[in-house]
Enzyme design. Structure first.
Site, PDB file in Angstrom:
ATOM      1  NE  ARG A 166     -11.551 -28.573 -69.895  1.00 38.55           N
ATOM      2  CZ  ARG A 166     -11.631 -29.531 -68.702  1.00 38.55           C
ATOM      3  NH1 ARG A 166     -10.197 -29.896 -68.471  1.00 38.55           N
ATOM      4  NH2 ARG A 166     -12.549 -29.559 -68.192  1.00 38.55           N
ATOM      5  CB  SER A 240     -16.390 -25.807 -68.995  1.00 36.15           C
ATOM      6  OG  SER A 240     -16.573 -26.901 -67.699  1.00 36.15           O
ATOM      7  CD  GLU A 338     -13.152 -25.882 -72.090  1.00 37.56           C
ATOM      8  OE1 GLU A 338     -12.491 -26.770 -72.603  1.00 37.56           O
ATOM      9  OE2 GLU A 338     -14.375 -26.092 -71.578  1.00 37.56           O
TER      10      GLU A 338
HETATM   11  N1  EPU Z   1     -19.341 -25.188 -57.827  1.00 40.07           N
HETATM   12  C1  EPU Z   1     -20.619 -24.213 -57.448  1.00 40.07           C
HETATM   13  N2  EPU Z   1     -21.274 -23.724 -58.220  1.00 40.07           N
HETATM   14  C2  EPU Z   1     -21.376 -24.227 -59.416  1.00 40.07           C
HETATM   15  C3  EPU Z   1     -20.564 -25.099 -59.887  1.00 40.07           C
HETATM   16  C4  EPU Z   1     -19.346 -25.524 -59.001  1.00 40.07           C
HETATM   17  O1  EPU Z   1     -20.243 -23.903 -56.230  1.00 40.07           O
HETATM   18  O2  EPU Z   1     -22.347 -23.728 -60.092  1.00 40.07           O
HETATM   19  C5  EPU Z   1     -18.328 -25.356 -57.111  1.00 40.07           C
HETATM   20  C6  EPU Z   1     -18.445 -26.932 -56.636  1.00 40.07           C
HETATM   21  O3  EPU Z   1     -19.217 -27.284 -55.349  1.00 40.07           O
HETATM   22  C7  EPU Z   1     -17.052 -27.479 -56.351  1.00 40.07           C
HETATM   23  C8  EPU Z   1     -16.094 -26.737 -57.254  1.00 40.07           C
HETATM   24  O4  EPU Z   1     -17.028 -25.547 -57.755  1.00 40.07           O
HETATM   25  O5  EPU Z   1     -16.468 -27.106 -55.057  1.00 40.07           O
HETATM   26  C9  EPU Z   1     -15.971 -27.484 -58.452  1.00 40.07           C
HETATM   27  O6  EPU Z   1     -17.054 -28.134 -59.165  1.00 40.07           O
HETATM   28  P1  EPU Z   1     -16.818 -29.204 -60.203  1.00 40.07           P
HETATM   29  O7  EPU Z   1     -16.417 -30.475 -59.574  1.00 40.07           O
HETATM   30  O8  EPU Z   1     -18.308 -29.526 -60.787  1.00 40.07           O
HETATM   31  O9  EPU Z   1     -15.750 -28.858 -61.153  1.00 40.07           O
HETATM   32  P2  EPU Z   1     -15.594 -27.362 -62.328  1.00 40.07           P
HETATM   33  O10 EPU Z   1     -14.128 -27.236 -61.482  1.00 40.07           O
HETATM   34  O11 EPU Z   1     -16.556 -26.697 -62.176  1.00 40.07           O
HETATM   35  C10 EPU Z   1     -14.133 -28.962 -63.983  1.00 40.07           C
HETATM   36  C11 EPU Z   1     -14.268 -29.199 -65.564  1.00 40.07           C
HETATM   37  C12 EPU Z   1     -15.359 -30.062 -66.022  1.00 40.07           C
HETATM   38  C13 EPU Z   1     -15.377 -31.364 -65.230  1.00 40.07           C
HETATM   39  C14 EPU Z   1     -15.222 -30.947 -63.530  1.00 40.07           C
HETATM   40  C15 EPU Z   1     -14.954 -32.274 -62.911  1.00 40.07           C
HETATM   41  C16 EPU Z   1     -13.318 -27.027 -66.496  1.00 40.07           C
HETATM   42  C17 EPU Z   1     -13.511 -25.792 -66.902  1.00 40.07           C
HETATM   43  N3  EPU Z   1     -14.301 -27.746 -66.239  1.00 40.07           N
HETATM   44  O12 EPU Z   1     -15.579 -28.007 -63.636  1.00 40.07           O
HETATM   45  O13 EPU Z   1     -15.203 -30.075 -67.309  1.00 40.07           O
HETATM   46  O14 EPU Z   1     -16.375 -32.113 -65.636  1.00 40.07           O
HETATM   47  O15 EPU Z   1     -14.244 -30.071 -63.367  1.00 40.07           O
HETATM   48  O16 EPU Z   1     -13.665 -32.631 -63.152  1.00 40.07           O
HETATM   49  O17 EPU Z   1     -12.041 -27.160 -65.815  1.00 40.07           O
HETATM   50  C18 EPU Z   1     -15.778 -29.271 -69.493  1.00 40.07           C
HETATM   51  O18 EPU Z   1     -14.693 -28.659 -69.650  1.00 40.07           O
HETATM   52  O19 EPU Z   1     -16.551 -28.831 -70.363  1.00 40.07           O
HETATM   53  C19 EPU Z   1     -16.226 -29.619 -68.378  1.00 40.07           C
HETATM   54  C20 EPU Z   1     -17.456 -30.082 -68.179  1.00 40.07           C
END
Ligand code: EPU
Length: 597
Positions: A166, A240, A338
């Protein structure tokens, strides 16, 4: 070329957050010629500028006092170099999702995992958008930009863009300088999906019984996004809100995992660090659905702050600050936005307002040194400036550690140094906790840098003792410079015979240890909202302005408000001293907060 400048332009429909905010000036451009013409206008030359694309990763925290440039450059084409190499080139103003759909319809593999992301093509390189195992930077071949300083078009290779999680050159030294015009992606001419690493995509392969096609992956991604993320046509958000924090593996294993079970993590390129999903931390800090006004921690994905209707930027910032505080309290981890926070306001915290010996002075029993009034306890001078989402420290006093703890500083973006005297630089080593995993950027004059290389030689050797702080020294001269889009103007003043600098940031200026301000430098201090300036005591001093000398200067420079700082105990007790000051002039004390517009 006629340019249409709109005044007091409402921005809410130009951002995906849909929060109310106005820009004092606004102009859009459809070609590089139009952009070049804008850069020759008075409106451009006399205003701070901000380049807006699809508005999908931005929060205007209040009205924007300056010129917003809106990129509307369109056009998509493909260029086949050979059988296996195809470039897809798109104008920065193209809608990202439409562009990804086009690549899929053309049978080009690479971007399918990035389907459905709101925003424009020009925004993709800025934050290196990433989702479901793929980052835009993995596919970007070149980025064509317009350099607002040289007014030339330049092309940056993917390497020069310095893509990280990012992050890219466009969020750092290129911020406010490079306007993205076109992006070229290197894609593969196959309809077979490429990256199926993300858990639910692996399951898709099992479910379908064959290796999915790029359009099957795109459909699956859109389904996942619809389940987790708010529908941009109904609920405002900027995706995010925070980055996933990167922590030392030692901290993750020995501290976090021993207190809480099953904290998920992602590996990073550096074997000593892991990335923790901020969404998990927020949910497990009990904040799912937490709301203030119209802003809410989105229940399906806690990493998103949603505008559920009628939210203001303040509601969103209040929710964000509450989330940061609770996550830090529970897990000991700091979250960083972010989202790009654009703020015209400047918040200044006077961390220290005392002269080199501080007040009370060791061994002195005068009424000031014995006073119980907290405002008479003055640590060595430094200030924290917060603007546009950045935290910039001015001087690193020997009392920095205590100052940081009392002001609740958990992160800093950079430090500016006025001069090399010990009371302004003695706290360098205490920046250690804020240097973890990075070199800390410091902006200073050459003589100060040379001096610090001698004093802090253990930080600059070839073979470093593990754990010593790491600094990235940027030498400055009299020319204005940028830190992540914030313009800083050095002001040269004389401290006795020693040439030192103060700094102007927007309509705020900070001058310490001055005795003389040369006439040409006074010009740079005109039209200020807030001036903080030193006024040591009433009695003459060879190297410092006295209170009366500082008041004469204030009268000449005519800022809306002025604040005196860098006091010794001879100034008297704060409660008596402040009564002696004219209207519009106040005395600083440690912890004082000043807001400047
Ligand atoms: N999780 C929770 N609670 C929540 C959200 C997530 O427990 O409310 C846990 C999920 O169960 C999982 C882990 O956290 O074990 C990761 O969740 P997820 O796969 O949704 O991905 P993320 O790391 O929360 C990142 C990106 C997103 C992107 C997703 C999928 C960043 C800051 N965000 O989110 O990007 O869609 O991965 O690859 O890196 C964005 O940048 O605007 C964005 C939405």
């Amino acid at each position: 070329m006629k340019i249409n400048f709109e005044k007091n332009k409402e921005l809410s429909d130009l951002t995906t957050f849909h929060l109310p905010a106005k820009a004092s000036l606004f102009a859009s451009f459809e070609s590089v010629e139009q952009l070049r013409a804008i850069t020759l206008t008075e409106e451009f030359l006399n205003n701070e500028t901000y380049i807006l694309g699809g508005g999908s990763n931005i929060l205007f925290n209040g009205d924007y006092r300056g010129l917003i440039l809106h990129c509307k450059i369109k056009g998509i084409k493909k260029y086949q170099k050979d059988e296996t190499t195809i470039f897809a080139i798109a104008g920065a103003g193209e809608n990202w999702s439409d562009f990804v759909e086009w690549t899929i319809s053309e049978g080009l593999q690479g971007l399918e995992n990035l389907s459905g992301i709101p925003g424009t093509v020009g925004a993709a390189p800025v934050q290196n958008v990433g989702a479901y195992g793929v980052e835009a930077g993995d596919l970007i071949h070149k980025v064509e930009c317009f350099d607002l300083i040289t007014r030339e078009t330049i092309t940056l290779s993917a390497k020069q863009c310095n893509f990280k999680y990012r992050d890219s050159i466009f969020k750092n030294e290129g911020k406010g300088r490079y306007v993205i015009l076109r992006v070229s992606f290197k894609l593969n001419p196959t309809t077979q999906a490429g990256n199926l690493e993300y858990g639910p995509l692996k399951q898709l392969e099992e479910r379908l019984g064959h290796k999915p096609s790029i359009s099957e992956v795109a459909q699956e991604i859109i389904k996942i996004r619809n389940n987790k993320l708010p529908d941009p046509s109904k609920i405002g958000s900027a995706g995010s809100f925070f980055k996933n924090p990167v922590v030392r593996i030692f901290f993750y294993k020995e501290v976090m995992s021993s207190l809480w079970e099953n904290i998920p993590y992602y590996e990073t390129e550096d074997p000593y660090f892991v990335k923790i999903p901020a969404g998990w931390l927020i949910e497990n800090a009990g904040l799912k659905g937490f709301s203030i006004g119209g802003a809410q921690v989105y229940p399906n994905q806690c990493l998103v702050i949603a505008n559920t209707g009628g939210a203001t930027a303040k509601d969103v910032m209040d929710v964000a600050n509450h989330v940061r505080k609770k996550v830090l309290e529970k897990f000991g981890v700091s979250l960083y936005p972010e989202v790009n926070i654009v703020d015209s306001e400047i918040k200044v915290t006077i961390l220290g307002s005392g002269t080199s010996k501080g007040v009370p002075e060791i061994g002195c029993y005068c009424p000031v040194c014995r006073s119980n009034d907290q405002r008479d306890k003055r640590t060595r001078c430094s200030a924290l400036v917060e603007t546009k989402g950045l935290k910039i420290l001015i001087d690193i006093s020997p009392d920095f550690r205590e100052q940081a703890l009392s002001a609740g500083i958990t992160s800093l973006d950079a430090a500016l140094i006025t001069h090399t005297h010990y009371d302004h630089v003695g706290g360098f080593d205490d920046l250690r906790p804020l240097c973890v995993g990075r070199s800390f950027p410091v902006y200073l004059k050459k003589d100060v840098n040379d001096d610090l290389h001698k004093r802090l030689d253990y930080c600059f050797r070839d073979h470093l003792y593990p754990g010593v702080p790491s600094f990235e020294m940027h030498e400055i001269d009299e020319a204005p410079f940028m830190i992540k889009g914030v313009k800083i103007t050095p002001i040269s003043v004389l401290h006795g015979e020693l040439p030192i600098v103060g700094f102007r940031i927007g309509d705020f200026a900070y001058i310490t240890d001055a005795k003389i301000i040369p006439e040409e430098e006074k010009e740079k201090l005109k039209g200020l909202d807030v001036l903080v300036i030193n006024g040591l005591r009433f009695k003459n001093h060879f190297a410092h302005l006295t209170v009366d000398e500082a008041l004469v200067l204030i009268d000449e420079l005519k800022p809306s408000r002025a604040y005196l700082t860098h006091f010794c105990h001879e100034i008297g007790r704060h409660c008596d001293f402040e009564k002696k000051l004219p209207e519009g002039v106040k005395a600083c004390y440690d912890g004082m907060v000043i807001y400047s517009h």
